[in-house]
Write a protein that holds these residues in place. Structure first.
Motif, PDB file in Angstrom:
ATOM      1  N   ASN A  32      29.113 -29.681  -3.795  1.00  0.00           N
ATOM      2  CA  ASN A  32      29.820 -28.432  -4.061  1.00  0.00           C
ATOM      3  C   ASN A  32      29.766 -28.031  -5.533  1.00  0.00           C
ATOM      4  O   ASN A  32      29.561 -28.866  -6.418  1.00  0.00           O
ATOM      5  CB  ASN A  32      31.306 -28.581  -3.674  1.00  0.00           C
ATOM      6  N   PHE A  33      29.991 -26.730  -5.774  1.00  0.00           N
ATOM      7  CA  PHE A  33      30.328 -26.240  -7.106  1.00  0.00           C
ATOM      8  C   PHE A  33      31.845 -26.258  -7.222  1.00  0.00           C
ATOM      9  O   PHE A  33      32.548 -25.916  -6.262  1.00  0.00           O
ATOM     10  CB  PHE A  33      29.870 -24.788  -7.305  1.00  0.00           C
ATOM     11  N   LEU A  34      32.358 -26.628  -8.377  1.00  0.00           N
ATOM     12  CA  LEU A  34      33.797 -26.514  -8.617  1.00  0.00           C
ATOM     13  C   LEU A  34      34.052 -25.166  -9.283  1.00  0.00           C
ATOM     14  O   LEU A  34      33.538 -24.885 -10.360  1.00  0.00           O
ATOM     15  CB  LEU A  34      34.282 -27.651  -9.524  1.00  0.00           C
ATOM     16  N   PHE A  35      34.809 -24.306  -8.616  1.00  0.00           N
ATOM     17  CA  PHE A  35      35.207 -23.008  -9.166  1.00  0.00           C
ATOM     18  C   PHE A  35      36.620 -23.132  -9.726  1.00  0.00           C
ATOM     19  O   PHE A  35      37.531 -23.551  -9.020  1.00  0.00           O
ATOM     20  CB  PHE A  35      35.201 -21.934  -8.069  1.00  0.00           C
ATOM     21  N   LYS A  36      36.810 -22.741 -10.976  1.00  0.00           N
ATOM     22  CA  LYS A  36      38.146 -22.757 -11.578  1.00  0.00           C
ATOM     23  C   LYS A  36      38.391 -21.397 -12.229  1.00  0.00           C
ATOM     24  O   LYS A  36      37.618 -20.963 -13.078  1.00  0.00           O
ATOM     25  CB  LYS A  36      38.229 -23.874 -12.624  1.00  0.00           C
ATOM     26  N   ILE A  37      39.451 -20.727 -11.802  1.00  0.00           N
ATOM     27  CA  ILE A  37      39.781 -19.398 -12.327  1.00  0.00           C
ATOM     28  C   ILE A  37      40.934 -19.511 -13.321  1.00  0.00           C
ATOM     29  O   ILE A  37      41.962 -20.127 -13.026  1.00  0.00           O
ATOM     30  CB  ILE A  37      40.216 -18.454 -11.173  1.00  0.00           C
ATOM     31  N   ASP A  38      40.721 -18.939 -14.496  1.00  0.00           N
ATOM     32  CA  ASP A  38      41.808 -18.803 -15.476  1.00  0.00           C
ATOM     33  C   ASP A  38      42.018 -17.314 -15.682  1.00  0.00           C
ATOM     34  O   ASP A  38      41.166 -16.641 -16.276  1.00  0.00           O
ATOM     35  CB  ASP A  38      41.429 -19.470 -16.810  1.00  0.00           C
ATOM     36  N   SER A  39      43.143 -16.787 -15.175  1.00  0.00           N
ATOM     37  CA  SER A  39      43.386 -15.347 -15.308  1.00  0.00           C
ATOM     38  C   SER A  39      44.106 -15.055 -16.617  1.00  0.00           C
ATOM     39  O   SER A  39      44.850 -15.892 -17.130  1.00  0.00           O
ATOM     40  CB  SER A  39      44.205 -14.821 -14.127  1.00  0.00           C
ATOM     41  N   ASN A  40      43.827 -13.885 -17.171  1.00  0.00           N
ATOM     42  CA  ASN A  40      44.513 -13.439 -18.386  1.00  0.00           C
ATOM     43  C   ASN A  40      44.696 -11.930 -18.320  1.00  0.00           C
ATOM     44  O   ASN A  40      44.367 -11.297 -17.315  1.00  0.00           O
ATOM     45  CB  ASN A  40      43.718 -13.856 -19.637  1.00  0.00           C
ATOM     46  N   ASP A  41      45.227 -11.350 -19.381  1.00  0.00           N
ATOM     47  CA  ASP A  41      45.512  -9.912 -19.384  1.00  0.00           C
ATOM     48  C   ASP A  41      44.252  -9.069 -19.239  1.00  0.00           C
ATOM     49  O   ASP A  41      44.279  -7.959 -18.714  1.00  0.00           O
ATOM     50  CB  ASP A  41      46.222  -9.511 -20.699  1.00  0.00           C
ATOM     51  N   GLU A  42      43.126  -9.586 -19.726  1.00  0.00           N
ATOM     52  CA  GLU A  42      41.869  -8.830 -19.683  1.00  0.00           C
ATOM     53  C   GLU A  42      41.132  -8.993 -18.354  1.00  0.00           C
ATOM     54  O   GLU A  42      40.085  -8.412 -18.148  1.00  0.00           O
ATOM     55  CB  GLU A  42      40.964  -9.271 -20.836  1.00  0.00           C
ATOM     56  N   GLY A  43      41.612  -9.814 -17.450  1.00  0.00           N
ATOM     57  CA  GLY A  43      40.954 -10.037 -16.164  1.00  0.00           C
ATOM     58  C   GLY A  43      40.960 -11.509 -15.815  1.00  0.00           C
ATOM     59  O   GLY A  43      41.887 -12.019 -15.190  1.00  0.00           O
ATOM     60  N   GLY A  44      39.928 -12.236 -16.272  1.00  0.00           N
ATOM     61  CA  GLY A  44      39.885 -13.665 -15.994  1.00  0.00           C
ATOM     62  C   GLY A  44      38.523 -14.247 -16.296  1.00  0.00           C
ATOM     63  O   GLY A  44      37.549 -13.532 -16.518  1.00  0.00           O
TER      64      GLY A  44
END
Length: 377
Positions: A32-44
């Motif tokens: 698998n690929f590990l997907f990690k999302i870090d969201s911020n005010d500008e989107g992510g």
């Protein structure tokens, strides 16, 4: 959890790191690929990681996202889907409880089963004992000129990577498989400390295929790991903890017989002659006399024979020497000089190939072991 990303941007970045993913990994999660999302005010920012335990690659992609989270997504299934899609924004809907994933396109919906990201191996930390900045072109040239000569024999692990020696005035890259040896030096890579390490072949091949042009690469080294960062991409690999052979002693210093010839002329002739060489030994004979070089090959099993004469510049006593044509052709193909010199001392001693016209910042030496000529002539 939900995020939106361009299909072509995602495909381009995943293609850079996909080479890390093993076909039959020891741990199933590594498919698998590990997907990690870090969201911020500008989107992510989406950080994608691929690993085979020895080598880890990460890349970062700007996305539209409102919340943070992580998931492991099957690499092959995702890449095959992206390759068949036209350029468009695609939406990932992820159930953080079951890790079920939906990919929504303009006119389609694809469901696939993700996995718990907690099972994915952690990215190894590189304690920065030493860091150096290298131009991507210089690094690519060093890899291209050495990695092809590394050994594939796992019983000699030290030879399955490229030996890197860093000093205050130059960087030396060395590769050998026991039959040939490449020493590549650059004076435009310098560090404040003297150190050496062996970088695995797979990591360098991945680096070679993903390096962009005209960019600065930040290389950081610790006792057991190396890290290479460029643009949004980072590659971390475990170094080979073995002792590299004493290569300096293998390079003969007195080579009175010197052949100077056009590299392309020699390579094209060699490719024709080697068709007639023995399929097992790939043996060809170089006969040097005056200003003539005769290349010949014969395969007694099939009564095949070929020879061709070339004009050259030769200084020394007339001699005959045998080489493995396959190794010689590969070395000539990886050299880029117009004219090359082959320095030799005796038919049973290694030949040294160097460019006749050197570049300003690089110094390359290629050594190839001879093969014993058969007594028939």
């Amino acid at each position: 959890m939900k995020f939106i990303v361009s299909s072509s941007v995602l495909l381009k970045n995943l293609s850079h790191i996909n080479g890390v993913v093993a076909t039959n990994p020891i741990v199933p999660i590594l498919e698998n690929f590990l997907f990690k999302i870090d969201s911020n005010d500008e989107g992510g920012v989406l950080t994608v990681t691929a690993s085979d335990l020895q080598t880890t690659m990460t890349t970062q992609i700007p996305v539209e996202a409102t919340e943070s989270g992580a998931i492991a997504i099957p690499a092959k299934l995702l890449l095959d889907t992206l390759r068949s899609l036209p350029e468009q924004p695609i939406t990932f809907n992820i159930d953080t409880e079951t890790f079920g994933t939906q990919i929504l396109t303009d006119n389609g919906r694809y469901k696939l089963a993700g996995e718990n990201p907690i099972d994915f191996p952690k990215i190894p930390a590189v304690n920065k004992n030493l860091s150096v900045e290298i131009s991507s072109d210089a690094l690519a040239s060093a890899i291209n000129n050495t990695v092809f000569a590394t050994s594939t024999d796992d019983l000699r692990p030290a030879m399955t990577g490229v030996y890197l020696q860093l000093s205050e005035d130059q960087a030396t890259f060395v590769a050998t498989d026991g039959h040939r040896l490449i020493r590549y030096r650059r004076t435009d890579i310098q560090t404040s400390a003297n150190t050496s390490m062996i970088i695995p072949r797979k990591a360098l091949q991945l680096l070679k295929s993903s390096l962009p042009d005209n960019l600065t690469v930040r290389a950081e080294f610790s006792q057991s790991n190396a890290s290479f960062s460029f643009g949004p991409t980072q590659l971390i690999c475990r170094l080979i903890d073995e002792r590299f052979p004493d290569y300096e002693n293998a390079i003969p210093t007195k080579n009175p017989n010197v052949l100077t010839i056009g590299r392309t002329d020699l390579l094209t002739t060699l490719k024709r002659i080697m068709i007639y060489a023995n399929r097992t030994t790939h043996q060809i004979r170089l006969s040097l006399k005056g200003n003539a070089l005769t290349l010949s090959a014969e395969d007694l099993d099939y009564a095949n024979e070929a020879n061709e004469k070339l004009l050259c510049d030769f200084e020394g006593e007339p001699m005959e020497i045998g080489f493995n044509a396959k190794l010689l052709a590969e070395m000539l193909s990886n050299m880029h000089a117009k004219m090359i010199s082959i320095q030799m001392s005796a038919p049973n001693r290694a030949g040294i190939m160097v460019p006749a016209d050197k570049d300003e910042n690089e110094d390359i030496l290629m050594l190839v072991m001879p093969v014993m000529l058969n007594t028939y002539a």
